[in-house]
Design a protein around this motif. Structure first.
Motif, PDB file in Angstrom:
ATOM      1  N   PHE A   1      20.180  42.196  52.094  1.00  0.00           N
ATOM      2  CA  PHE A   1      20.584  41.622  50.819  1.00  0.00           C
ATOM      3  C   PHE A   1      21.988  42.081  50.457  1.00  0.00           C
ATOM      4  N   ALA A   2      22.640  41.323  49.603  1.00  0.00           N
ATOM      5  CA  ALA A   2      23.929  41.710  49.051  1.00  0.00           C
ATOM      6  C   ALA A   2      23.912  41.362  47.567  1.00  0.00           C
ATOM      7  N   VAL A   3      24.601  42.171  46.779  1.00  0.00           N
ATOM      8  CA  VAL A   3      24.693  41.935  45.342  1.00  0.00           C
ATOM      9  C   VAL A   3      26.145  41.605  45.011  1.00  0.00           C
ATOM     10  N   VAL A   4      26.389  40.331  44.718  1.00  0.00           N
ATOM     11  CA  VAL A   4      27.720  39.860  44.353  1.00  0.00           C
ATOM     12  C   VAL A   4      27.892  40.136  42.863  1.00  0.00           C
ATOM     13  N   GLY A   5      28.819  41.027  42.555  1.00  0.00           N
ATOM     14  CA  GLY A   5      28.996  41.473  41.177  1.00  0.00           C
ATOM     15  C   GLY A   5      28.419  42.866  40.973  1.00  0.00           C
ATOM     16  N   ALA A   6      28.170  43.579  42.080  1.00  0.00           N
ATOM     17  CA  ALA A   6      27.686  44.956  41.981  1.00  0.00           C
ATOM     18  C   ALA A   6      28.715  45.769  41.204  1.00  0.00           C
ATOM     19  N   SER A   7      28.239  46.572  40.272  1.00  0.00           N
ATOM     20  CA  SER A   7      29.130  47.330  39.397  1.00  0.00           C
ATOM     21  C   SER A   7      28.908  48.826  39.567  1.00  0.00           C
ATOM     22  N   THR A   8      29.981  49.575  39.353  1.00  0.00           N
ATOM     23  CA  THR A   8      29.857  51.033  39.364  1.00  0.00           C
ATOM     24  C   THR A   8      29.304  51.541  38.036  1.00  0.00           C
ATOM     25  N   ASP A   9      29.250  50.683  37.027  1.00  0.00           N
ATOM     26  CA  ASP A   9      28.741  51.030  35.699  1.00  0.00           C
ATOM     27  C   ASP A   9      27.224  50.829  35.684  1.00  0.00           C
ATOM     28  N   ARG A  10      26.473  51.919  35.560  1.00  0.00           N
ATOM     29  CA  ARG A  10      25.010  51.852  35.632  1.00  0.00           C
ATOM     30  C   ARG A  10      24.379  51.046  34.497  1.00  0.00           C
ATOM     31  N   SER A  11      25.109  50.749  33.433  1.00  0.00           N
ATOM     32  CA  SER A  11      24.550  49.959  32.339  1.00  0.00           C
ATOM     33  C   SER A  11      24.658  48.454  32.602  1.00  0.00           C
TER      34      SER A  11
ATOM     35  N   SER B   1      13.912  50.555  49.161  1.00  0.00           N
ATOM     36  CA  SER B   1      14.362  50.873  50.533  1.00  0.00           C
ATOM     37  C   SER B   1      14.742  49.630  51.322  1.00  0.00           C
ATOM     38  N   LEU B   2      15.340  48.654  50.645  1.00  0.00           N
ATOM     39  CA  LEU B   2      15.817  47.441  51.295  1.00  0.00           C
ATOM     40  C   LEU B   2      17.290  47.620  51.651  1.00  0.00           C
ATOM     41  N   THR B   3      17.702  47.035  52.746  1.00  0.00           N
ATOM     42  CA  THR B   3      19.101  47.089  53.156  1.00  0.00           C
ATOM     43  C   THR B   3      19.904  46.208  52.207  1.00  0.00           C
ATOM     44  N   VAL B   4      20.899  46.807  51.558  1.00  0.00           N
ATOM     45  CA  VAL B   4      21.681  46.071  50.566  1.00  0.00           C
ATOM     46  C   VAL B   4      23.147  46.472  50.651  1.00  0.00           C
ATOM     47  N   VAL B   5      24.011  45.490  50.422  1.00  0.00           N
ATOM     48  CA  VAL B   5      25.455  45.681  50.448  1.00  0.00           C
ATOM     49  C   VAL B   5      26.019  45.292  49.081  1.00  0.00           C
ATOM     50  N   PRO B   6      26.761  46.186  48.436  1.00  0.00           N
ATOM     51  CA  PRO B   6      27.427  45.796  47.184  1.00  0.00           C
ATOM     52  C   PRO B   6      28.676  44.967  47.474  1.00  0.00           C
ATOM     53  N   VAL B   7      28.872  43.920  46.674  1.00  0.00           N
ATOM     54  CA  VAL B   7      30.081  43.098  46.767  1.00  0.00           C
ATOM     55  C   VAL B   7      30.845  43.291  45.472  1.00  0.00           C
ATOM     56  N   ASN B   8      32.025  43.895  45.594  1.00  0.00           N
ATOM     57  CA  ASN B   8      32.859  44.202  44.436  1.00  0.00           C
ATOM     58  C   ASN B   8      34.306  44.150  44.906  1.00  0.00           C
ATOM     59  N   PRO B   9      35.154  43.346  44.244  1.00  0.00           N
ATOM     60  CA  PRO B   9      36.525  43.173  44.736  1.00  0.00           C
ATOM     61  C   PRO B   9      37.426  44.402  44.594  1.00  0.00           C
ATOM     62  N   THR B  10      37.023  45.395  43.810  1.00  0.00           N
ATOM     63  CA  THR B  10      37.904  46.540  43.594  1.00  0.00           C
ATOM     64  C   THR B  10      37.307  47.889  44.000  1.00  0.00           C
TER      65      THR B  10
ATOM     66  N   ASP C   1      34.308  40.639  49.193  1.00  0.00           N
ATOM     67  CA  ASP C   1      33.945  39.238  48.993  1.00  0.00           C
ATOM     68  C   ASP C   1      32.640  38.951  49.731  1.00  0.00           C
ATOM     69  N   ALA C   2      31.879  38.002  49.245  1.00  0.00           N
ATOM     70  CA  ALA C   2      30.609  37.661  49.895  1.00  0.00           C
ATOM     71  C   ALA C   2      30.819  37.222  51.341  1.00  0.00           C
ATOM     72  N   THR C   3      31.953  36.613  51.637  1.00  0.00           N
ATOM     73  CA  THR C   3      32.222  36.183  53.012  1.00  0.00           C
ATOM     74  C   THR C   3      32.457  37.371  53.940  1.00  0.00           C
ATOM     75  N   ASP C   4      32.666  38.569  53.379  1.00  0.00           N
ATOM     76  CA  ASP C   4      32.874  39.773  54.180  1.00  0.00           C
ATOM     77  C   ASP C   4      31.571  40.464  54.573  1.00  0.00           C
TER      78      ASP C   4
ATOM     79  N   ILE D   1      25.629  37.918  40.414  1.00  0.00           N
ATOM     80  CA  ILE D   1      25.695  38.344  39.018  1.00  0.00           C
ATOM     81  C   ILE D   1      27.167  38.359  38.606  1.00  0.00           C
ATOM     82  N   VAL D   2      27.768  37.182  38.615  1.00  0.00           N
ATOM     83  CA  VAL D   2      29.157  37.014  38.185  1.00  0.00           C
ATOM     84  C   VAL D   2      29.197  35.788  37.282  1.00  0.00           C
TER      85      VAL D   2
END
Length: 152
Positions: free
Chosen positions: A17-27, A41-50, A62-65, A77-78
């Motif tokens: 899985f990947a989360v597009v819009g993953a944030s470093t802010d826990r809120s 325990s699922l394999t997940v990749v955060p997608v965040n441009p910065t 980027d999601a294409t990455d 989540i964008v």
């Protein structure tokens, strides 16, 4: 027969899985959804441009990455304008390079995205206008025999 739409069932059958819009802010929801995957325990990749890292995981810009995209389901989540650009980029490639499935979390989709999904004929791979994975994810996993709840 399932109590959940088939697209949601398909979504959770992905190898990762990947989360597009993953944030470093826990809120933020992008962080909460990322932790939902981690807590199960699922394999997940955060997608965040910065951010280079989110919740201890190496982020991609980027999601294409995302590697192995065809075996990956994307939680989005964008804002809808960014989501539309993303889905157009993802589904403009050869079908073998498409993501396994895409779940637009509440507030991340709109009529333009729905129109693109219909025109492209990818309704079987995209969840629109549904509940959040935080609400339905554990029930779907249980129905698929994938185990119970995490600790989030």
């Amino acid at each position: 027969m399932s109590g959940y739409p088939e697209q949601m069932m398909t979504f959770l059958k992905a190898g990762k899985f990947a989360v597009v819009g993953a944030s470093t802010d826990r809120s933020k929801w992008g962080n909460k959804v990322l932790r939902w995957y981690q807590d199960r325990s699922l394999t997940v990749v955060p997608v965040n441009p910065t951010a280079k890292e989110v919740e201890g995981l190496k982020a991609v810009r980027d999601a294409t990455d995302v590697s192995d995209l065809s075996m990956t389901s994307l939680s989005v989540i964008v804002n809808p304008a960014l989501g539309l650009t993303m889905i157009k980029n993802l589904f403009s490639k050869d079908a073998s390079a498409w993501p396994h499935a895409v779940w637009f979390q509440p507030g991340a989709d709109d009529g333009n995205i729905a129109k693109f999904v219909r025109e492209k004929g990818i309704q079987d791979r995209v969840v629109l206008g549904g509940p959040c994975i935080l609400v339905s994810g554990d029930g779907i996993r249980q129905e698929l025999g994938m185990g119970g709840k995490g600790k989030l």
